[in-house]
Design a protein around this motif. Sequence first.
Motif, PDB file in Angstrom:
ATOM      1  N   ASN A  51     -14.661 -55.629 -12.438  1.00  0.00           N
ATOM      2  CA  ASN A  51     -13.356 -55.151 -11.996  1.00  0.00           C
ATOM      3  C   ASN A  51     -13.411 -53.652 -11.784  1.00  0.00           C
ATOM      4  O   ASN A  51     -14.012 -52.926 -12.562  1.00  0.00           O
ATOM      5  CB  ASN A  51     -12.281 -55.487 -13.036  1.00  0.00           C
ATOM      6  CG  ASN A  51     -10.916 -55.023 -12.580  1.00  0.00           C
ATOM      7  OD1 ASN A  51     -10.465 -55.373 -11.506  1.00  0.00           O
ATOM      8  ND2 ASN A  51     -10.268 -54.202 -13.387  1.00  0.00           N
ATOM      9  N   GLY A  53     -10.965 -50.156 -10.085  1.00  0.00           N
ATOM     10  CA  GLY A  53      -9.665 -49.691  -9.603  1.00  0.00           C
ATOM     11  C   GLY A  53      -9.321 -48.353 -10.213  1.00  0.00           C
ATOM     12  O   GLY A  53     -10.194 -47.624 -10.698  1.00  0.00           O
ATOM     13  N   ASP A  84      -3.716 -52.756 -11.385  1.00  0.00           N
ATOM     14  CA  ASP A  84      -3.973 -53.985 -10.639  1.00  0.00           C
ATOM     15  C   ASP A  84      -5.472 -54.234 -10.610  1.00  0.00           C
ATOM     16  O   ASP A  84      -6.285 -53.296 -10.668  1.00  0.00           O
ATOM     17  CB  ASP A  84      -3.422 -53.866  -9.222  1.00  0.00           C
ATOM     18  CG  ASP A  84      -1.895 -53.887  -9.214  1.00  0.00           C
ATOM     19  OD1 ASP A  84      -1.305 -54.274 -10.243  1.00  0.00           O
ATOM     20  OD2 ASP A  84      -1.302 -53.526  -8.189  1.00  0.00           O
ATOM     21  N   ASN A  86      -9.121 -55.691  -9.134  1.00  0.00           N
ATOM     22  CA  ASN A  86      -9.948 -55.934  -7.961  1.00  0.00           C
ATOM     23  C   ASN A  86     -11.224 -56.560  -8.494  1.00  0.00           C
ATOM     24  O   ASN A  86     -12.038 -55.875  -9.115  1.00  0.00           O
ATOM     25  CB  ASN A  86     -10.252 -54.627  -7.227  1.00  0.00           C
ATOM     26  CG  ASN A  86      -8.984 -53.951  -6.758  1.00  0.00           C
ATOM     27  OD1 ASN A  86      -8.274 -54.476  -5.925  1.00  0.00           O
ATOM     28  ND2 ASN A  86      -8.686 -52.793  -7.313  1.00  0.00           N
ATOM     29  N   ASN A 100     -14.500 -60.414  -2.561  1.00  0.00           N
ATOM     30  CA  ASN A 100     -13.540 -59.697  -3.415  1.00  0.00           C
ATOM     31  C   ASN A 100     -12.267 -60.507  -3.599  1.00  0.00           C
ATOM     32  O   ASN A 100     -11.826 -61.202  -2.684  1.00  0.00           O
ATOM     33  CB  ASN A 100     -13.144 -58.360  -2.787  1.00  0.00           C
ATOM     34  CG  ASN A 100     -14.296 -57.404  -2.669  1.00  0.00           C
ATOM     35  OD1 ASN A 100     -15.340 -57.593  -3.286  1.00  0.00           O
ATOM     36  ND2 ASN A 100     -14.118 -56.368  -1.880  1.00  0.00           N
ATOM     37  N   ASP A 102      -8.931 -59.000  -4.362  1.00  0.00           N
ATOM     38  CA  ASP A 102      -8.302 -57.682  -4.497  1.00  0.00           C
ATOM     39  C   ASP A 102      -6.814 -57.767  -4.806  1.00  0.00           C
ATOM     40  O   ASP A 102      -6.133 -58.708  -4.409  1.00  0.00           O
ATOM     41  CB  ASP A 102      -8.454 -56.887  -3.193  1.00  0.00           C
ATOM     42  CG  ASP A 102      -9.887 -56.509  -2.894  1.00  0.00           C
ATOM     43  OD1 ASP A 102     -10.687 -56.420  -3.830  1.00  0.00           O
ATOM     44  OD2 ASP A 102     -10.203 -56.305  -1.705  1.00  0.00           O
ATOM     45  N   GLY A 103      -6.332 -56.718  -5.480  1.00  0.00           N
ATOM     46  CA  GLY A 103      -4.902 -56.526  -5.682  1.00  0.00           C
ATOM     47  C   GLY A 103      -4.209 -57.560  -6.550  1.00  0.00           C
ATOM     48  O   GLY A 103      -3.044 -57.851  -6.336  1.00  0.00           O
ATOM     49  N   ASN A 122     -17.863 -59.046   1.247  1.00  0.00           N
ATOM     50  CA  ASN A 122     -17.047 -58.221   0.365  1.00  0.00           C
ATOM     51  C   ASN A 122     -17.139 -56.765   0.805  1.00  0.00           C
ATOM     52  O   ASN A 122     -17.721 -56.462   1.848  1.00  0.00           O
ATOM     53  CB  ASN A 122     -17.440 -58.421  -1.104  1.00  0.00           C
ATOM     54  CG  ASN A 122     -18.863 -57.986  -1.406  1.00  0.00           C
ATOM     55  OD1 ASN A 122     -19.458 -57.184  -0.701  1.00  0.00           O
ATOM     56  ND2 ASN A 122     -19.420 -58.530  -2.477  1.00  0.00           N
ATOM     57  N   ASP A 123     -16.553 -55.852   0.008  1.00  0.00           N
ATOM     58  CA  ASP A 123     -16.528 -54.424   0.379  1.00  0.00           C
ATOM     59  C   ASP A 123     -17.917 -53.815   0.555  1.00  0.00           C
ATOM     60  O   ASP A 123     -18.072 -52.811   1.233  1.00  0.00           O
ATOM     61  CB  ASP A 123     -15.762 -53.614  -0.679  1.00  0.00           C
ATOM     62  CG  ASP A 123     -14.259 -53.830  -0.589  1.00  0.00           C
ATOM     63  OD1 ASP A 123     -13.806 -54.459   0.380  1.00  0.00           O
ATOM     64  OD2 ASP A 123     -13.549 -53.372  -1.496  1.00  0.00           O
TER      65      ASP A 123
END
Length: 190
Positions: A51, A53, A84, A86, A100, A102-103, A122-123
């Motif tokens: 995770n 963020g 939050d 991710n 991912n 996300d959010g 993914n990212d």
Amino acid sequence: MLKRFKKAATILLAAMVLMVGLRGTTVKAAGDTVVIHVKNNAGWDSMNVYNWGDAGETAGVWPGTAMKEEGDGWYTHTLPAEADLNLVFSTANGTPQSNNVDGVSKSIGECWIVVGGEGEENDLGVKGAQAVLYEKPEEGWPVAAAGEAAEAVKDETPATGDVSSIMPVAMAGLGALGVMVATFRKKKDN
């Protein structure tokens, strides 16, 4: 006067030792954690959760933390709800991995994710297994025991940017010791 000074210094030192000893142990209230359940439909031999963020890497650095087996292909892990979420899921060595998720709202409290099938990139540009988020469990899915999210959680996994909590305690102790010495000298001079 010297006896009072020694007594105060001893009490201060004991308090500092106690505070340093409790460092890393936190009690999380029900709204302060998110219980994650992950179904391993990808057939991986292990399941890690990562995770990132605003609160840093709250499940440790990549590839994250090993999740606990719940049985029937389900894994679980409890994360602090500092921000939050991710999420990315992977095997213990980080590959293969999921796309991912996300959010995810920190107020969700508990969620279920099924990993399996062909997912998107993914990212990092890695084409991973599809990870699908569910906010409510389907029949037969695991659910956190009543009060499980409110239990004491000892989490010593350093997040990105973490610093030792001993420095503020030491500085406060030195400041208090300085005040005591100044008070002792003032009374001695009078």
